[in-house]
Design an enzyme around this catalytic site. Structure first.
Site, PDB file in Angstrom:
ATOM      1  N   GLU A  65       1.278  -8.960   6.143  1.00  0.00           N
ATOM      2  CA  GLU A  65       1.048  -9.085   4.695  1.00  0.00           C
ATOM      3  C   GLU A  65       0.290 -10.363   4.368  1.00  0.00           C
ATOM      4  O   GLU A  65      -0.634 -10.374   3.554  1.00  0.00           O
ATOM      5  CB  GLU A  65       2.377  -9.080   3.946  1.00  0.00           C
ATOM      6  CG  GLU A  65       3.013  -7.710   3.857  1.00  0.00           C
ATOM      7  CD  GLU A  65       4.350  -7.749   3.136  1.00  0.00           C
ATOM      8  OE1 GLU A  65       4.514  -6.999   2.184  1.00  0.00           O
ATOM      9  OE2 GLU A  65       5.221  -8.546   3.526  1.00  0.00           O
ATOM     10  N   SER A  67      14.964 -10.936   3.094  1.00  0.00           N
ATOM     11  CA  SER A  67      14.883 -11.154   1.658  1.00  0.00           C
ATOM     12  C   SER A  67      16.031 -12.067   1.260  1.00  0.00           C
ATOM     13  O   SER A  67      17.100 -12.023   1.857  1.00  0.00           O
ATOM     14  CB  SER A  67      15.002  -9.806   0.948  1.00  0.00           C
ATOM     15  OG  SER A  67      15.524  -9.995  -0.354  1.00  0.00           O
ATOM     16  N   LYS A  82      16.860  -6.082   4.162  1.00  0.00           N
ATOM     17  CA  LYS A  82      15.405  -6.107   4.285  1.00  0.00           C
ATOM     18  C   LYS A  82      14.898  -6.832   5.526  1.00  0.00           C
ATOM     19  O   LYS A  82      15.429  -7.841   5.946  1.00  0.00           O
ATOM     20  CB  LYS A  82      14.787  -6.799   3.070  1.00  0.00           C
ATOM     21  CG  LYS A  82      14.945  -6.012   1.791  1.00  0.00           C
ATOM     22  CD  LYS A  82      13.914  -4.925   1.664  1.00  0.00           C
ATOM     23  CE  LYS A  82      12.617  -5.531   1.182  1.00  0.00           C
ATOM     24  NZ  LYS A  82      11.644  -4.491   0.876  1.00  0.00           N
ATOM     25  N   THR A 135      -7.261  11.200   7.301  1.00  0.00           N
ATOM     26  CA  THR A 135      -8.377  10.955   6.382  1.00  0.00           C
ATOM     27  C   THR A 135      -7.748  11.053   5.004  1.00  0.00           C
ATOM     28  O   THR A 135      -6.816  11.847   4.803  1.00  0.00           O
ATOM     29  CB  THR A 135      -9.506  11.998   6.528  1.00  0.00           C
ATOM     30  OG1 THR A 135      -8.975  13.291   6.258  1.00  0.00           O
ATOM     31  CG2 THR A 135     -10.116  11.999   7.924  1.00  0.00           C
ATOM     32  N   HIS A 136      -8.202  10.228   4.088  1.00  0.00           N
ATOM     33  CA  HIS A 136      -7.601  10.169   2.736  1.00  0.00           C
ATOM     34  C   HIS A 136      -6.105   9.847   2.808  1.00  0.00           C
ATOM     35  O   HIS A 136      -5.356  10.206   1.907  1.00  0.00           O
ATOM     36  CB  HIS A 136      -7.803  11.484   1.975  1.00  0.00           C
ATOM     37  CG  HIS A 136      -9.200  12.020   2.051  1.00  0.00           C
ATOM     38  ND1 HIS A 136     -10.188  11.676   1.160  1.00  0.00           N
ATOM     39  CD2 HIS A 136      -9.790  12.847   2.955  1.00  0.00           C
ATOM     40  CE1 HIS A 136     -11.318  12.294   1.492  1.00  0.00           C
ATOM     41  NE2 HIS A 136     -11.104  12.993   2.592  1.00  0.00           N
TER      42      HIS A 136
END
Ligand code: ARG
Length: 461
Positions: free
Chosen positions: A295, A282, A288, A160-161
């Site tokens: 996304e 990348s 990467k 949570t949070h």
């Protein structure tokens, strides 16, 4: 003067030709040609009905059927020549039909308008699109069920949070995603009921003076019934807005899944691996591996929410009945359909290939004092009031933080210093396995409950 200008629609009324730019500007054929097959389907039903009520002869009907069949083939083969001069999909097909079969082609539009025609086409189109979207939703749900089944015992931190809260099972987390998709399906099925009502017969706005049989066309086209009011039929686009709203929620859900996947693949979480086939590298940083699919889907959710706004604003303040504004409904709608189908497909393909890193999930749950609530509950079972137990556990967590240990790593004497009621059985409670196993009520995270939920869900799919 009775000569008919075949170059331009309604030309006899006009003294001058349409401005070339205006012709481009007002045409929709570049995007509504996507509904060509639905337009043909609608025309075939309309023609059969016109024949039944004696407006077309059997010969004319048969000519129309052959002509439309040929046009359908030409379109499928990419041989059909679309013309902006003919404005939209409806006029393009009608013009070609007349070119192919002559006078019967010109009779097809009897008792019909493009206004009821286009409303019918969109509904037919959406009906089919919803079928495809539901198929993809189903595929994704199945993938989630299979993964949840494999991961029913896998322990991870629940948040949570975005702070570690309590341990949960990964299977339970995946089943939360599954539930969202169940509601998405229901929403699509519900809006299908209103989509599947037939506007054809409303003509331009007021209906027609021919003795048309709307029940016949509705049946031929698989609609549940003809619409009730001609003015409403040609102007209503609620159904498109409802569909896009349902689509926005699907994309919103996918954006939430995406966000979690992106977080989980980061080195900081390191909970899962997304296979190379769904990632890219990348151009500059050789190390990467980026989670592009989630996304991109997260990004695409914005465009569908935007289309919903477009359609709401499109309809706002429109007087009855049809207005040309409505031509603007198609591009947002088509893009919504494409975005939904492609995003769901990418997800359904990707999910079976997600590799959970179980040890990392487990360690993360352990590091976050995830069983603090379990310790409080333990003290309550031993007779302490919950608020007091909350305070005591706070002190235990403080000790853990200061000495860099989890609650389960504190010694019995250390724990007993906080409360004399604590015995050695406390360690069953403090273990992550004990914590999740105890939450076995309906809707809980216990592995056995998750397995039950999966079995029920499988039976319902
Ligand atoms: N292309 C138009 C549309 O998409 C078809 C209906 C045109 N009707 C009209 N009266 N101009 O809405």
């Amino acid at each position: 003067m009775t000569s008919v200008n075949t170059e331009k629609l309604s030309s006899a009324r006009f003294a001058e030709a349409t401005d070339a730019f205006v012709e481009e500007f007002t045409s929709s054929v570049n995007f509504d040609c996507r509904m060509a097959q639905q337009d043909i389907q609608g025309s075939l039903a309309h023609a059969a009905m016109l024949c039944k009520i004696g407006i077309l002869s059997d010969q004319e009907l048969s000519d129309i059927q052959c002509g439309l069949q040929q046009i359908s083939t030409e379109i499928e083969r990419g041989e059909f020549v679309w013309s902006v001069k003919q404005e939209d999909v409806h006029m393009n097909i009608e013009a070609r039909l007349t070119e192919l079969i002559g006078i019967a082609g010109k009779k097809l539009h009897t008792g019909r308008s493009r206004n009821d025609q286009v409303a019918t086409d969109i509904r037919l189109y959406l009906r089919q699109a919803i079928g495809t979207i539901l198929d993809q939703l189903q595929r994704l749900q199945l993938a989630l069920l299979n993964l949840a089944e494999r991961e029913a015992d896998t322990i991870m931190p629940g948040f949570t949070h975005l702070q570690v809260a309590q341990p949960v099972t990964f299977g339970h987390h995946l089943m939360a995603w599954f539930e969202m998709l169940c509601r998405d399906k229901e929403r699509l099925q519900d809006c299908s009921k209103r989509i599947n009502v037939m506007p054809l017969g409303a003509a331009a706005l007021a209906g027609t003076s021919y003795p048309i049989d709307r029940y016949m066309t509705a049946e031929l086209l698989g609609f549940s019934r003809p619409s009730n009011n001609s003015l409403d039929s040609v102007s209503d686009r609620d159904f498109a807005i409802e569909f896009t709203a349902a689509g926005s929620l699907i994309m919103l859900h996918l954006s939430r899944f995406s966000e979690e996947l992106v977080l989980w693949t980061s080195a900081q979480f390191n909970f899962i691996e997304i296979p190379d086939a769904f990632c890219t590298g990348s151009s500059i940083m050789p190390q990467k591996k980026n989670p592009d699919v989630p996304e991109l889907v997260r990004g695409k959710s914005g465009r569908v929410a935007g289309h919903l706004m477009s359609l709401l604003m499109l309809m706002k303040s429109q007087p009855l009945a049809y207005n040309k504004d409505n031509q603007e409904d198609k591009e947002p709608l088509f893009d919504t359909v494409d975005t939904l189908i492609n995003s769901l497909r990418a997800f359904a393909d990707m999910m079976p290939n997600i590799k959970p890193k179980r040890a990392n999930m487990y360690q993360a749950a352990k590091r976050g004092f995830a069983t603090a609530t379990d310790l409080a509950d333990y003290l309550v079972r031993k007779g302490m009031a919950f608020r007091d137990a909350h305070e005591v556990v706070g002190q235990a967590v403080r000790l853990g933080l200061d000495t860099d240990r989890d609650l389960s790593e504190l010694s019995l004497p250390e724990l007993q210093a906080f409360s004399g009621t604590i015995n050695v059985d406390v360690f069953d409670t403090l273990k992550l396995e004990g914590s999740v196993a105890s939450r076995k009520h309906i809707g809980g995270t216990a592995p056995e409950t998750v397995r039950q939920a999966i079995t029920t869900a499988r039976a319902q799919l």
